[in-house]
Design a protein around this motif. Structure first.
Motif, PDB file in Angstrom:
ATOM      1  N   GLY A   1       0.793  -1.219   0.000  1.00  0.00           N
ATOM      2  CA  GLY A   1       0.000   0.000   0.000  1.00  0.00           C
ATOM      3  C   GLY A   1       0.825   1.270   0.000  1.00  0.00           C
ATOM      4  N   GLY A   2       2.131   1.160  -0.327  1.00  0.00           N
ATOM      5  CA  GLY A   2       2.968   2.352  -0.399  1.00  0.00           C
ATOM      6  C   GLY A   2       3.358   2.929   0.942  1.00  0.00           C
ATOM      7  N   VAL A   3       3.328   2.119   1.990  1.00  0.00           N
ATOM      8  CA  VAL A   3       3.696   2.572   3.331  1.00  0.00           C
ATOM      9  C   VAL A   3       5.114   2.120   3.656  1.00  0.00           C
ATOM     10  CG1 VAL A   3       3.169   2.406   5.801  1.00  0.00           C
ATOM     11  CG2 VAL A   3       1.308   2.553   4.131  1.00  0.00           C
ATOM     12  N   THR A   4       5.915   3.029   4.200  1.00  0.00           N
ATOM     13  CA  THR A   4       7.256   2.690   4.661  1.00  0.00           C
ATOM     14  C   THR A   4       7.352   2.937   6.159  1.00  0.00           C
ATOM     15  OG1 THR A   4       8.107   4.926   4.231  1.00  0.00           O
ATOM     16  CG2 THR A   4       8.317   3.291   2.461  1.00  0.00           C
ATOM     17  N   VAL A   5       8.271   2.203   6.814  1.00  0.00           N
ATOM     18  CA  VAL A   5       8.521   2.384   8.242  1.00  0.00           C
ATOM     19  C   VAL A   5      10.014   2.482   8.456  1.00  0.00           C
ATOM     20  CG1 VAL A   5       8.073   1.521  10.568  1.00  0.00           C
ATOM     21  CG2 VAL A   5       6.516   0.902   8.717  1.00  0.00           C
ATOM     22  N   GLN A   6      10.425   3.426   9.303  1.00  0.00           N
ATOM     23  CA  GLN A   6      11.834   3.548   9.653  1.00  0.00           C
ATOM     24  C   GLN A   6      11.982   3.976  11.103  1.00  0.00           C
ATOM     25  OE1 GLN A   6      14.055   6.892   7.972  1.00  0.00           O
ATOM     26  NE2 GLN A   6      12.122   7.786   7.256  1.00  0.00           N
ATOM     27  N   TYR A   7      13.150   3.659  11.666  1.00  0.00           N
ATOM     28  CA  TYR A   7      13.491   4.097  13.011  1.00  0.00           C
ATOM     29  C   TYR A   7      14.483   5.250  12.885  1.00  0.00           C
ATOM     30  CZ  TYR A   7      15.577   4.200  17.663  1.00  0.00           C
ATOM     31  OH  TYR A   7      16.037   4.604  18.891  1.00  0.00           O
ATOM     32  N   ASN A   8      14.192   6.365  13.577  1.00  0.00           N
ATOM     33  CA  ASN A   8      15.077   7.521  13.481  1.00  0.00           C
ATOM     34  C   ASN A   8      14.908   8.390  14.725  1.00  0.00           C
ATOM     35  OD1 ASN A   8      16.941   9.322  12.284  1.00  0.00           O
ATOM     36  ND2 ASN A   8      15.270  10.584  11.487  1.00  0.00           N
ATOM     37  N   LYS A   9      16.004   8.682  15.404  1.00  0.00           N
ATOM     38  CA  LYS A   9      16.003   9.583  16.559  1.00  0.00           C
ATOM     39  C   LYS A   9      14.961   9.187  17.596  1.00  0.00           C
ATOM     40  CE  LYS A   9      17.757  13.501  13.873  1.00  0.00           C
ATOM     41  NZ  LYS A   9      17.526  14.893  13.421  1.00  0.00           N
ATOM     42  N   ARG A  10      15.014   7.916  17.966  1.00  0.00           N
ATOM     43  CA  ARG A  10      14.146   7.366  19.003  1.00  0.00           C
ATOM     44  C   ARG A  10      12.663   7.477  18.649  1.00  0.00           C
ATOM     45  NH1 ARG A  10      17.091   9.227  24.692  1.00  0.00           N
ATOM     46  NH2 ARG A  10      19.132   8.299  24.199  1.00  0.00           N
ATOM     47  N   LYS A  11      12.388   7.424  17.362  1.00  0.00           N
ATOM     48  CA  LYS A  11      11.007   7.440  16.890  1.00  0.00           C
ATOM     49  C   LYS A  11      10.809   6.335  15.851  1.00  0.00           C
ATOM     50  CE  LYS A  11      11.182  11.690  15.476  1.00  0.00           C
ATOM     51  NZ  LYS A  11      10.800  13.000  14.894  1.00  0.00           N
ATOM     52  N   LEU A  12       9.622   5.756  15.854  1.00  0.00           N
ATOM     53  CA  LEU A  12       9.217   4.828  14.805  1.00  0.00           C
ATOM     54  C   LEU A  12       8.284   5.608  13.890  1.00  0.00           C
ATOM     55  CD1 LEU A  12       9.693   1.832  14.078  1.00  0.00           C
ATOM     56  CD2 LEU A  12       7.494   1.331  15.171  1.00  0.00           C
ATOM     57  N   ILE A  13       8.677   5.713  12.620  1.00  0.00           N
ATOM     58  CA  ILE A  13       7.980   6.610  11.699  1.00  0.00           C
ATOM     59  C   ILE A  13       7.329   5.813  10.569  1.00  0.00           C
ATOM     60  CG2 ILE A  13       8.219   8.594  10.148  1.00  0.00           C
ATOM     61  CD1 ILE A  13      10.803   9.263  11.765  1.00  0.00           C
ATOM     62  N   PHE A  14       6.023   5.951  10.432  1.00  0.00           N
ATOM     63  CA  PHE A  14       5.250   5.356   9.343  1.00  0.00           C
ATOM     64  C   PHE A  14       4.931   6.457   8.347  1.00  0.00           C
ATOM     65  CE2 PHE A  14       4.602   2.723  12.975  1.00  0.00           C
ATOM     66  CZ  PHE A  14       4.308   1.443  12.534  1.00  0.00           C
ATOM     67  N   GLU A  15       5.117   6.172   7.060  1.00  0.00           N
ATOM     68  CA  GLU A  15       4.833   7.191   6.060  1.00  0.00           C
ATOM     69  C   GLU A  15       4.260   6.557   4.804  1.00  0.00           C
ATOM     70  OE1 GLU A  15       6.803  11.352   4.470  1.00  0.00           O
ATOM     71  OE2 GLU A  15       8.101   9.815   5.363  1.00  0.00           O
ATOM     72  N   LYS A  16       3.250   7.224   4.255  1.00  0.00           N
ATOM     73  CA  LYS A  16       2.667   6.797   2.984  1.00  0.00           C
ATOM     74  C   LYS A  16       2.869   7.915   1.976  1.00  0.00           C
ATOM     75  CE  LYS A  16      -1.645   5.554   0.641  1.00  0.00           C
ATOM     76  NZ  LYS A  16      -1.159   4.340  -0.036  1.00  0.00           N
ATOM     77  N   HIS A  17       3.418   7.571   0.812  1.00  0.00           N
ATOM     78  CA  HIS A  17       3.708   8.567  -0.217  1.00  0.00           C
ATOM     79  C   HIS A  17       2.633   8.538  -1.305  1.00  0.00           C
ATOM     80  CE1 HIS A  17       7.668   9.246   1.534  1.00  0.00           C
ATOM     81  NE2 HIS A  17       7.740   7.924   1.682  1.00  0.00           N
TER      82      HIS A  17
END
Length: 347
Positions: free
Chosen positions: A331-347
């Motif tokens: 579904g075009g969703v990515t997940v990454q860990y950065n600066k003590r955050k879990l980030i979900f993003e859809k483009h």
């Protein structure tokens, strides 16, 4: 006047689920289940119980048969003076873009069209005509594919997607209701095609199970789902509180994003949506709650369920604190860990 026992039971179930002073949007496909719902709600409205509008979603899949269903629903609404709203969507277009099955794409677009219409009208909720047979099929399909407690609960009587007041009735009972009320309905020919897994379960597996294992297997599965629902609701409440506590920021997204974006933007992916969660808040949660937060974050962006393996992969990203690594989800969703955050993003 003597009221038929089935008619009495259907009306009693609806009165128990629907408030007397609210406006509801009925999801009506034209099949016997939804036409029974429409006819029964029209009768309740005439007795001063609730106010009802109808929405029919035409998926652009079945040609003349689909237009026939649409015309039947429109005719019924005109005859009974029920407001009727038709939404045309293109399931094949979304399926190709998002690499989904036709059924999944149609389900997603149908949900969005109904939710959009409900909000535009200011209706309290969408009401569906899913019945006991649908419940049993849903639970068994999920068992066959592998599922969680959430999956074993099947279709919830009340959920974010809407209300399902007819789960206690068999499909044949709702067809009988239509006959008693002299209400016409259509048959969707795709329901006979065993190329689809649900139809194979309906036409092949259930008859076998009923003959060789349990003649009441559908009632048994539906009862199991009902018994598990309170435990699921408790975990849902705990997970929602934890989700809100852990969530840090959002960009062009909230839990109702699928209801506020129009169809063209949804198909074209015109916006970028992002959700971020605090590492510390996620890690302090019990496993069951943390995984529910991950699944809910994905659902808020992709409007679909995240499977077990991918949920574990996202959780592992958090445990490893792997900065810079990107997990690509359907579904075009990515997940990454950065600066003590879990980030979900859809483009």
């Amino acid at each position: 006047m003597v009221i038929n026992p089935l008619v009495f039971k259907v009306h009693k179930a609806l009165r128990s689920s629907l408030a007397q002073d609210e406006h509801y949007l009925l999801a009506v496909s034209g099949g016997s289940d939804s036409m029974a719902l429409a006819a029964a709600c029209w009768q309740l409205q005439s007795e001063g119980w609730g106010r009802y509008s109808v929405c029919h979603v035409e998926h652009g899949l079945r040609g003349e048969e689909s237009l026939r269903d649409m015309a039947l629903v429109q005719r019924f609404c005109a005859e009974h003076q029920l407001p009727c709203y038709v939404q045309h969507v293109q399931a094949r277009e979304l399926a190709a873009k998002e690499h989904l099955s036709i059924e999944a794409a149609a389900r997603r677009l149908r949900h969005k069209a109904l939710t959009d219409t409900m909000r535009r009208l200011g209706a309290y909720a969408v009401v569906f005509a899913h019945n006991l047979d649908d419940q049993a099929e849903t639970v068994l399909l999920r068992i066959l594919r592998g599922t969680s407690l959430t999956g074993l609960c099947g279709i919830r009587a009340s959920s974010d997607s809407g209300l399902h007041p007819l789960l206690g009735f068999r499909h044949r009972e709702l067809a009988e209701y239509c006959q008693l009320a002299d209400v016409a309905y259509c048959h969707d020919s795709t329901n006979d095609d065993v190329i689809f897994a649900r139809n194979r379960v309906r036409h092949e597996l259930f008859p076998y199970l009923e003959q060789h294992f349990n003649s009441n297997i559908k009632e048994t599965l539906a009862r199991m789902a009902q018994q598990l629902a309170p435990e699921e609701e408790l975990l849902d409440e705990q997970a929602l509180a934890a989700y809100r506590k852990a969530r840090l920021e959002s960009k062009s997204c909230d839990c109702s994003a699928d209801a506020t974006e129009n169809y063209a933007e949804f198909i074209q992916g015109a916006r970028s949506w992002r959700l971020s969660f605090a590492e510390a808040e996620l890690l302090e949660q019990p496993i069951a709650i943390r995984r529910r937060i991950i699944r809910e974050a994905y659902f808020s962006l992709a409007f679909a369920d995240l499977d077990y393996e991918r949920t574990l992969a996202v959780e592992q990203l958090l445990f490893n604190r792997t900065g810079g690594k990107l997990i690509q989800l359907p579904g075009g969703v990515t997940v990454q860990y950065n600066k003590r955050k879990l980030i979900f993003e859809k483009h």
